[in-house]
Design an enzyme around this catalytic site. Structure first.
Site, PDB file in Angstrom:
ATOM      1  N   ARG A  24      53.599  78.652  85.004  1.00 43.09           N
ATOM      2  CA  ARG A  24      53.074  77.433  84.384  1.00 43.09           C
ATOM      3  C   ARG A  24      54.186  76.464  84.008  1.00 43.09           C
ATOM      4  O   ARG A  24      53.932  75.334  83.643  1.00 43.09           O
ATOM      5  CB  ARG A  24      52.251  77.797  83.149  1.00 43.09           C
ATOM      6  CG  ARG A  24      50.941  78.412  83.562  1.00 43.09           C
ATOM      7  CD  ARG A  24      49.968  78.507  82.451  1.00 43.09           C
ATOM      8  NE  ARG A  24      48.686  78.937  82.973  1.00 43.09           N
ATOM      9  CZ  ARG A  24      47.799  79.614  82.298  1.00 43.09           C
ATOM     10  NH1 ARG A  24      48.033  79.957  81.049  1.00 43.09           N
ATOM     11  NH2 ARG A  24      46.654  79.954  82.845  1.00 43.09           N
ATOM     12  N   GLU A  36      49.800  82.294  93.018  1.00 47.55           N
ATOM     13  CA  GLU A  36      48.374  82.377  93.350  1.00 47.55           C
ATOM     14  C   GLU A  36      48.096  83.555  94.280  1.00 47.55           C
ATOM     15  O   GLU A  36      47.108  84.263  94.117  1.00 47.55           O
ATOM     16  CB  GLU A  36      47.895  81.071  94.011  1.00 47.55           C
ATOM     17  CG  GLU A  36      47.846  79.877  93.072  1.00 47.55           C
ATOM     18  CD  GLU A  36      46.830  80.045  91.946  1.00 47.55           C
ATOM     19  OE1 GLU A  36      45.945  80.900  92.052  1.00 47.55           O
ATOM     20  OE2 GLU A  36      46.953  79.338  90.935  1.00 47.55           O
ATOM     21  N   THR A  42      45.014  90.995  91.430  1.00 51.48           N
ATOM     22  CA  THR A  42      46.048  91.647  90.611  1.00 51.48           C
ATOM     23  C   THR A  42      45.983  91.103  89.187  1.00 51.48           C
ATOM     24  O   THR A  42      45.802  89.906  88.997  1.00 51.48           O
ATOM     25  CB  THR A  42      47.448  91.358  91.206  1.00 51.48           C
ATOM     26  OG1 THR A  42      47.486  91.854  92.545  1.00 51.48           O
ATOM     27  CG2 THR A  42      48.541  92.017  90.407  1.00 51.48           C
ATOM     28  N   LEU A  79      51.639  96.559  94.970  1.00 46.77           N
ATOM     29  CA  LEU A  79      50.629  95.534  94.666  1.00 46.77           C
ATOM     30  C   LEU A  79      49.327  95.729  95.448  1.00 46.77           C
ATOM     31  O   LEU A  79      48.292  95.191  95.074  1.00 46.77           O
ATOM     32  CB  LEU A  79      51.179  94.143  95.002  1.00 46.77           C
ATOM     33  CG  LEU A  79      51.761  93.335  93.843  1.00 46.77           C
ATOM     34  CD1 LEU A  79      52.215  91.968  94.347  1.00 46.77           C
ATOM     35  CD2 LEU A  79      50.728  93.124  92.741  1.00 46.77           C
ATOM     36  N   GLY A  80      49.407  96.487  96.531  1.00 46.30           N
ATOM     37  CA  GLY A  80      48.198  96.729  97.321  1.00 46.30           C
ATOM     38  C   GLY A  80      47.807  95.528  98.173  1.00 46.30           C
ATOM     39  O   GLY A  80      48.460  94.484  98.127  1.00 46.30           O
ATOM     40  N   TYR A 119      40.154  78.021  97.649  1.00 43.29           N
ATOM     41  CA  TYR A 119      40.602  78.102  96.256  1.00 43.29           C
ATOM     42  C   TYR A 119      42.115  77.899  96.151  1.00 43.29           C
ATOM     43  O   TYR A 119      42.586  77.059  95.380  1.00 43.29           O
ATOM     44  CB  TYR A 119      40.189  79.452  95.631  1.00 43.29           C
ATOM     45  CG  TYR A 119      41.030  79.721  94.415  1.00 43.29           C
ATOM     46  CD1 TYR A 119      40.769  79.048  93.231  1.00 43.29           C
ATOM     47  CD2 TYR A 119      42.140  80.568  94.467  1.00 43.29           C
ATOM     48  CE1 TYR A 119      41.588  79.216  92.117  1.00 43.29           C
ATOM     49  CE2 TYR A 119      42.955  80.739  93.379  1.00 43.29           C
ATOM     50  CZ  TYR A 119      42.663  80.068  92.207  1.00 43.29           C
ATOM     51  OH  TYR A 119      43.483  80.207  91.121  1.00 43.29           O
ATOM     52  N   ASP A 137      37.352  79.706  91.458  1.00 41.83           N
ATOM     53  CA  ASP A 137      37.527  81.152  91.650  1.00 41.83           C
ATOM     54  C   ASP A 137      36.438  81.880  90.857  1.00 41.83           C
ATOM     55  O   ASP A 137      35.490  81.246  90.362  1.00 41.83           O
ATOM     56  CB  ASP A 137      38.944  81.586  91.223  1.00 41.83           C
ATOM     57  CG  ASP A 137      39.146  81.501  89.715  1.00 41.83           C
ATOM     58  OD1 ASP A 137      38.282  80.896  89.029  1.00 41.83           O
ATOM     59  OD2 ASP A 137      40.140  82.057  89.216  1.00 41.83           O
ATOM     60  N   CYS A 207      26.955  74.266  76.172  1.00 38.73           N
ATOM     61  CA  CYS A 207      26.672  75.420  77.039  1.00 38.73           C
ATOM     62  C   CYS A 207      25.199  75.805  77.048  1.00 38.73           C
ATOM     63  O   CYS A 207      24.643  76.223  76.028  1.00 38.73           O
ATOM     64  CB  CYS A 207      27.526  76.609  76.602  1.00 38.73           C
ATOM     65  SG  CYS A 207      27.277  78.035  77.663  1.00 38.73           S
TER      66      CYS A 207
HETATM   67 FE1  SF4 Z   1      31.121  80.869  78.164  1.00 34.52          FE
HETATM   68 FE2  SF4 Z   1      30.027  81.280  75.801  1.00 34.52          FE
HETATM   69 FE3  SF4 Z   1      31.682  79.262  76.174  1.00 34.52          FE
HETATM   70 FE4  SF4 Z   1      29.267  79.212  77.236  1.00 34.52          FE
HETATM   71  S1  SF4 Z   1      29.761  79.197  75.093  1.00 34.52           S
HETATM   72  S2  SF4 Z   1      31.169  78.636  78.238  1.00 34.52           S
HETATM   73  S3  SF4 Z   1      28.981  81.352  77.750  1.00 34.52           S
HETATM   74  S4  SF4 Z   1      32.171  81.435  76.294  1.00 34.52           S
END
Ligand code: SF4
Length: 345
Positions: A24, A36, A42, A79-80, A119, A137, A207
């Site tokens: 980062r 990536e 992993t 790492l496989g 991705y 992802d 949400c």
């Molecule tokens: Fe995920 Fe809960 Fe955040 Fe909604 S409120 S994005 S379900 S962690």
């Protein structure tokens, strides 16, 4: 373009809470790509050690390209999923051979590197070069599915398309790299598969799943659509003038509008000698190749090709087929399954 409120909250949260991971601190596309690839399949704690090992041992993409395959494999050991290492090595070589040793700068050129999918290309393009590509992802699938109560399975094409569209809409186009990392970080540390920390989640006011108390119902799993198997037998009749029979598929079925050779379809596998093929009385069977497997979305095709030669073509028995010279075949569009077969002859 106005930033989406979800994007503003998310990036704010990320800037204050992100884990300090070594990649980062870098905008070096080669390092970001390495991280990536290493982090696919992993865990972060295990991947970090390998990231350090690779960036120290091969500080430039040319160093990786010039290393021997055994050396790269040895560095990867533990790492496989060794195809990742082989692809990494092959891609580094193509960066040197085709891009003068400079990591490609366009999404498409990055996407064309061996082992790089949608991705990874979006992640590298956005983080290293600030290009507006939303990276999706497993973490992002989960967060978006819950936020918007996406009713489709994100692993199937309609769900995948929907999640990509929503991600594109939310994407901060001025800072796509941070947005993508923030989305993935929220998925990895807050919106976890089990027991997401909804009470403290920065997006909980937005949400859908949280307000309905249905976090665990998303992402929708749904049964994988059953793959239907079809058994297709193409008959390639050829006369003494090197002419063959073809027709254009008109039915509302797979490959509509593309050309094909005379076709028989059976409900199950059949032995070549048991297939009843009209018009073969005065023709000689020259070659048979069966059991060629070809996958389409939701369909598996088991294909056979039968080559017959004779003085005259059996136009009567196959009246909807037209006569065309072999040398003109390449002017017609055939399904990939047929062209691949013809190219291999
Ligand atoms: Fe995920 Fe809960 Fe955040 Fe909604 S409120 S994005 S379900 S962690």
């Amino acid at each position: 373009m106005e930033k989406h409120p979800i994007s503003v909250l998310l990036i704010d949260w990320y800037n204050q809470n992100k884990r300090n991971l070594p990649w980062r601190n870098s905008r070096n596309p080669y390092f970001i790509w390495l991280s990536e690839v290493i982090l696919q399949q992993t865990r972060v704690d295990q991947g970090t050690a390998y990231y350090h090992k690779f960036t120290e041992k091969y500080p430039e993409v040319a160093d990786l390209a010039m290393a021997s395959e055994e050396d790269v494999m040895l560095s990867w050991q533990g790492l496989g999923y060794y195809s990742r290492a082989r692809n990494l090595h092959a891609a580094a070589k193509s960066v040197v051979a085709e891009h003068n040793g400079k990591f490609p700068k366009t999404y498409q050129d990055i996407r064309n590197l061996k082992g790089v999918g949608d991705y990874t290309a979006a992640a590298v393009a956005s983080i290293a070069f600030g290009m507006p590509h939303a990276a999706v992802d497993g973490n992002v699938n989960r967060v978006i599915s819950r936020l918007f109560e996406v009713q489709e399975n994100p692993l199937l094409p309609p769900g995948k398309k929907k999640i990509q569209e929503i991600s594109n809409l939310l994407l901060d186009r001025k800072d796509p790299g941070t947005f993508n990392q923030a989305m993935m970080e929220l998925g990895a540390t807050v919106c976890k598969p089990r027991n997401p920390s909804c009470e403290t989640c920065v997006l909980n006011q937005h949400c859908g799943a949280f307000s309905a108390g249905k976090q665990h119902d998303f992402p929708v799993k749904g049964e994988k659509t059953k793959v239907k198997t079809r058994f297709l037998h193409f008959i390639i009749f050829k006369d003494l003038d090197n002419r063959v029979l073809v027709s254009r598929r008109a039915t509302n079925d797979i490959w509509k509008g593309l050309y094909q050779f005379p076709l028989l379809e059976t409900d199950g596998p059949v032995e070549p000698h048991a297939l009843n093929i009209p018009g073969t009385e005065s023709m000689t069977l020259k070659k048979v190749q069966t059991n060629i497997r070809h996958l389409l979305t939701h369909r598996e095709l088991i294909i056979g090709f039968y080559h017959f030669e004779g003085e005259k073509l059996p136009n009567k028995q196959w009246e909807h087929y037209e006569v065309i010279h072999l040398s003109d075949l390449n002017k017609l569009a055939f399904p990939r399954a047929i062209t691949r077969y013809l190219e291999a002859q």
